[in-house]
Write an enzyme that holds these catalytic residues in place. Structure first.
Site, PDB file in Angstrom:
ATOM      1  N   ASN A  95       0.791  -0.978  -0.063  1.00  0.00           N
ATOM      2  CA  ASN A  95      -0.139   0.005   0.132  1.00  0.00           C
ATOM      3  C   ASN A  95       1.444   1.131   0.356  1.00  0.00           C
ATOM      4  O   ASN A  95       1.811   1.026   0.915  1.00  0.00           O
ATOM      5  CB  ASN A  95      -0.729  -0.542   1.716  1.00  0.00           C
ATOM      6  CG  ASN A  95      -2.312   1.400   1.391  1.00  0.00           C
ATOM      7  OD1 ASN A  95      -2.708   0.772   0.315  1.00  0.00           O
ATOM      8  ND2 ASN A  95      -1.579   2.494   1.216  1.00  0.00           N
ATOM      9  N   TYR A 119       0.437  10.435   3.551  1.00  0.00           N
ATOM     10  CA  TYR A 119       0.247  10.364   4.828  1.00  0.00           C
ATOM     11  C   TYR A 119       0.826  12.038   5.860  1.00  0.00           C
ATOM     12  O   TYR A 119       2.110  11.243   5.850  1.00  0.00           O
ATOM     13  CB  TYR A 119      -0.509   9.784   6.241  1.00  0.00           C
ATOM     14  CG  TYR A 119      -0.872   8.538   5.442  1.00  0.00           C
ATOM     15  CD1 TYR A 119      -2.571   8.113   4.868  1.00  0.00           C
ATOM     16  CD2 TYR A 119      -0.147   6.899   4.797  1.00  0.00           C
ATOM     17  CE1 TYR A 119      -2.290   6.523   4.147  1.00  0.00           C
ATOM     18  CE2 TYR A 119      -0.079   6.164   4.435  1.00  0.00           C
ATOM     19  CZ  TYR A 119      -1.729   6.267   4.533  1.00  0.00           C
ATOM     20  OH  TYR A 119      -1.752   5.209   3.178  1.00  0.00           O
ATOM     21  N   ARG A 120       1.114  13.182   6.243  1.00  0.00           N
ATOM     22  CA  ARG A 120       1.305  13.776   7.113  1.00  0.00           C
ATOM     23  C   ARG A 120       2.285  13.086   7.917  1.00  0.00           C
ATOM     24  O   ARG A 120       1.636  12.068   8.847  1.00  0.00           O
ATOM     25  CB  ARG A 120       0.560  15.224   7.504  1.00  0.00           C
ATOM     26  CG  ARG A 120      -0.060  14.979   7.975  1.00  0.00           C
ATOM     27  CD  ARG A 120      -0.814  16.277   8.863  1.00  0.00           C
ATOM     28  NE  ARG A 120      -1.246  16.047  10.148  1.00  0.00           N
ATOM     29  CZ  ARG A 120      -2.462  15.811  10.765  1.00  0.00           C
ATOM     30  NH1 ARG A 120      -3.202  16.719   9.946  1.00  0.00           N
ATOM     31  NH2 ARG A 120      -3.585  16.169  11.880  1.00  0.00           N
ATOM     32  N   TRP A 158      -2.121   8.183   9.686  1.00  0.00           N
ATOM     33  CA  TRP A 158      -2.790   7.226   9.352  1.00  0.00           C
ATOM     34  C   TRP A 158      -4.853   7.337  10.287  1.00  0.00           C
ATOM     35  O   TRP A 158      -4.915   7.192  11.250  1.00  0.00           O
ATOM     36  CB  TRP A 158      -3.284   5.593   9.969  1.00  0.00           C
ATOM     37  CG  TRP A 158      -1.178   5.014   9.123  1.00  0.00           C
ATOM     38  CD1 TRP A 158      -1.284   5.572   7.529  1.00  0.00           C
ATOM     39  CD2 TRP A 158      -0.341   4.840   9.365  1.00  0.00           C
ATOM     40  NE1 TRP A 158       0.249   4.798   7.695  1.00  0.00           N
ATOM     41  CE2 TRP A 158       0.867   4.254   7.964  1.00  0.00           C
ATOM     42  CE3 TRP A 158       0.032   4.296  10.441  1.00  0.00           C
ATOM     43  CZ2 TRP A 158       1.672   3.417   8.497  1.00  0.00           C
ATOM     44  CZ3 TRP A 158       1.168   2.955  11.022  1.00  0.00           C
ATOM     45  CH2 TRP A 158       2.594   2.584   9.466  1.00  0.00           C
ATOM     46  N   GLU A 217      -1.174   0.867  -5.144  1.00  0.00           N
ATOM     47  CA  GLU A 217      -1.323   2.313  -5.781  1.00  0.00           C
ATOM     48  C   GLU A 217       0.141   2.488  -6.821  1.00  0.00           C
ATOM     49  O   GLU A 217       0.093   3.150  -7.858  1.00  0.00           O
ATOM     50  CB  GLU A 217      -1.191   2.867  -4.975  1.00  0.00           C
ATOM     51  CG  GLU A 217      -2.000   3.899  -4.235  1.00  0.00           C
ATOM     52  CD  GLU A 217      -2.527   2.804  -2.826  1.00  0.00           C
ATOM     53  OE1 GLU A 217      -1.437   1.630  -2.641  1.00  0.00           O
ATOM     54  OE2 GLU A 217      -3.616   3.171  -2.262  1.00  0.00           O
ATOM     55  N   ASP A 229      -5.003  22.636   8.947  1.00  0.00           N
ATOM     56  CA  ASP A 229      -5.680  21.122   7.554  1.00  0.00           C
ATOM     57  C   ASP A 229      -6.479  22.034   6.512  1.00  0.00           C
ATOM     58  O   ASP A 229      -6.199  23.077   5.799  1.00  0.00           O
ATOM     59  CB  ASP A 229      -6.094  20.522   8.147  1.00  0.00           C
ATOM     60  CG  ASP A 229      -6.165  19.059   7.530  1.00  0.00           C
ATOM     61  OD1 ASP A 229      -5.610  18.952   6.683  1.00  0.00           O
ATOM     62  OD2 ASP A 229      -5.289  17.998   8.321  1.00  0.00           O
TER      63      ASP A 229
END
Ligand SMILES: Cc1cc2nc3c(=O)[nH]c(=O)nc-3n(C[C@H](O)[C@H](O)[C@H](O)COP(=O)(O)O)c2cc1C
Ligand SMILES: [Mn+2]
Length: 498
Positions: free
Chosen positions: A170, A174-175, A188, A231, A280
């Site tokens: 996967n 994600y920051r 996550w 991905e 964000d």
């Protein structure tokens, strides 16, 4: 031509196309870069390469995705819809008839076969390998994006994990909040595949984080694929070239061979620490919550590695274009499941999960409701808070047109449907986190089977008269008046400015 094969090829392409500006002045990754980028994105400006970020020897690349044109350059495609068409072509494959179709079919199958990542023995990502005490995240110009952020955050990573049971790879974006020289947190969110891999381990999960990929591979990390699909396979398919992977040095994970930078390491069950707040993409600071601690076991780099970054915040920001790419590229997949869908639009101002406008070929009473519920059950679209359904002739990208039908076709008592369901992790509005209200607005024309009075015809000029006026336009002496005011031709760029 093909999409750029590496971040360096991409930067060279952006420069040739006049889409990149180098900034040699010393600029602070602490807030100052954000303010420059925010102004640049909102002005539709170029990608920026900060060659002298304060406190680091590594240049910082930002706003590489921040316009429709750059997005198309990244995919080497005339439009994002044409990228989608390539995927739609494969999804809609029928058994071929005749030799010509069979040959074409084989080509399509080959493009799928070739999309599998390829293992190679070595790559420039291992030019420099730092382990143990030599690991130092302070080497990188990691940005602190907004004044309320407590620390710098890595914002454009491709985080690679494997399902501990199936070994399926996967890749997600994600920051990562920096904690110290060798530690970050891993953001996550609840519904993400990366978290599933983490939850599926009963001990340690090895993780590799790739920074500075070719633009299609970087985009793919943000793509909402089903959990069992890698991905990097999507990236290979869209590039027409497999992603080349090399074994990492300290973990059993493969990493892109020509990434600029890779962080290798692990997370462990039960090892979590407070993450956030973070300014964000919702336009608000998201609150402090526990997230897994990522321990770095190796920092590997190309020589003179370039560090990629992105700023999210009140829309529109650079990530608007990553979202628009997903909206377009995933339309064929959405139509596979819900074929009556003609088109959809996730407004940038709705931070993507707040609103979805969808047009359908309506065929029976209650059809709009069927489509709402289908979308509320479909992948990441299930987190959508509001859905507006319109008829097939309505241009979902023309918000004024959509508002017209919402106003004209809706009886609020009959056509506004309230229900409940899962909501985005970051949505601060619902009373409970993760679950709350949904609104569906059926703005389609209603029929007698839906218990309404007869629906009036819409006003439309006669086609013959339109053709006549087209022909005679020059005679009227109205040369300065734009005769093609047609919502469908408005570009996404206009939509963003609206
Ligand atoms: C710039 C950017 C930052 C993102 N940050 C996060 C994040 O911190 N946490 C998260 O769960 N998703 C984040 N996302 C969304 C995920 O990348 C996206 O949902 C992706 O599909 C996740 O991959 P997965 O489904 O394989 O887990 C971000 C997306 C972008 C474009
Ligand atoms: Mn995934």
């Amino acid at each position: 031509m093909a999409p750029p094969a590496s971040l360096r090829d991409w930067i060279a392409l952006l420069e040739r196309e006049g889409e990149l500006v180098r900034i040699d002045a010393e600029v602070d990754p602490d807030l100052e870069v954000t303010e420059i980028v925010d102004r640049t994105v909102k002005a539709g400006g170029p990608a920026l390469l900060f060659t002298n970020p304060k406190g680091s020897r590594h240049p910082l690349l930002i706003n590489q995705f921040g316009s429709e044109r750059r997005m198309c350059l990244a995919f080497d495609a005339p439009s994002l819809d044409s990228v989608a068409a390539k995927l739609g072509d494969v999804l809609e494959m029928q058994p071929p008839q005749g030799l010509a179709e069979k040959v074409k079919g084989l080509k399509k199958l080959k493009s799928i076969a070739d999309s599998r990542p390829k293992s190679v023995r070595s790559g420039p990502v291992h030019d420099v390998v730092l382990t143990g005490d030599d690991i130092d995240l302070d080497l990188l110009p990691i940005q602190r994006c907004w004044p309320g952020d407590p620390a710098p955050f890595i914002t454009l990573p491709a985080v690679i994990t494997h399902d501990p049971k199936t070994r399926t790879r996967n890749v997600g974006m994600y920051r990562m909040q920096k904690v110290d020289k060798r530690t970050t947190l891993m953001h996550w969110q609840l519904h993400k595949d990366g978290r599933m891999d983490y939850l599926a381990t009963d001990g340690r999960l090895e993780v590799a984080v790739a920074l500075g990929l070719d633009p299609v591979a970087a985009y793919s990390a943000s793509a909402p694929l089903p959990k069992h699909i890698d991905e990097f396979m999507l990236a290979g398919f869209l590039k027409g070239e497999p992603v080349e992977l090399v074994k990492a040095k300290t973990v059993d994970v493969e990493v892109p061979a020509n990434a600029e930078i890779v962080l290798e390491g692990y997370v462990e069950q039960g090892d979590e620490a407070p993450e956030g707040p973070f300014g964000d993409h919702t336009g608000f600071y998201t609150g402090v919550e526990p997230f897994p601690v990522f321990h770095v076991t190796a920092l590997t780099m190309r020589r003179d590695a370039i560090y990629p970054s992105i700023v999210v915040g009140k829309p529109p920001q650079e990530d608007a274009w990553l979202g628009k790419a997903t909206e377009r590229i995933f339309l064929p997949a959405v139509k596979m499941t819900v074929p009556e869908i003609v088109d959809y639009d996730l407004p940038v101002a709705g931070a993507f999960h707040n609103l979805c406008i969808v047009s359908i070929r309506k065929a029976f009473p209650g059809h709009a409701l069927k489509v709402m519920h289908a979308l509320w059950g479909l992948g990441m679209l299930s987190l959508t808070k509001g859905i507006v359904v319109v008829d097939e002739h309505v241009d979902v990208h023309d918000y004024a047109q959509v508002m017209f039908y919402v106003g004209a076709n809706v009886d609020p008592k009959r056509d506004v449907h309230l229900t409940e369901g899962p909501l985005d992790h970051l949505d601060h509005a619902p009373t409970l986190q993760f679950v709350g209200g949904k609104i569906g607005i059926d703005a389609t024309a209603k029929g007698p089977l839906e218990g309404t009075r007869e629906w009036p015809p819409e006003i439309e000029m006669d086609a013959g008269v339109r053709a006549l006026v087209d022909r005679r336009w020059a005679e009227y002496g109205l040369g300065g008046v734009d005769r093609s005011v047609d919502g469908a031709r408005r570009s996404l760029r206009h939509l963003l400015r609206r």
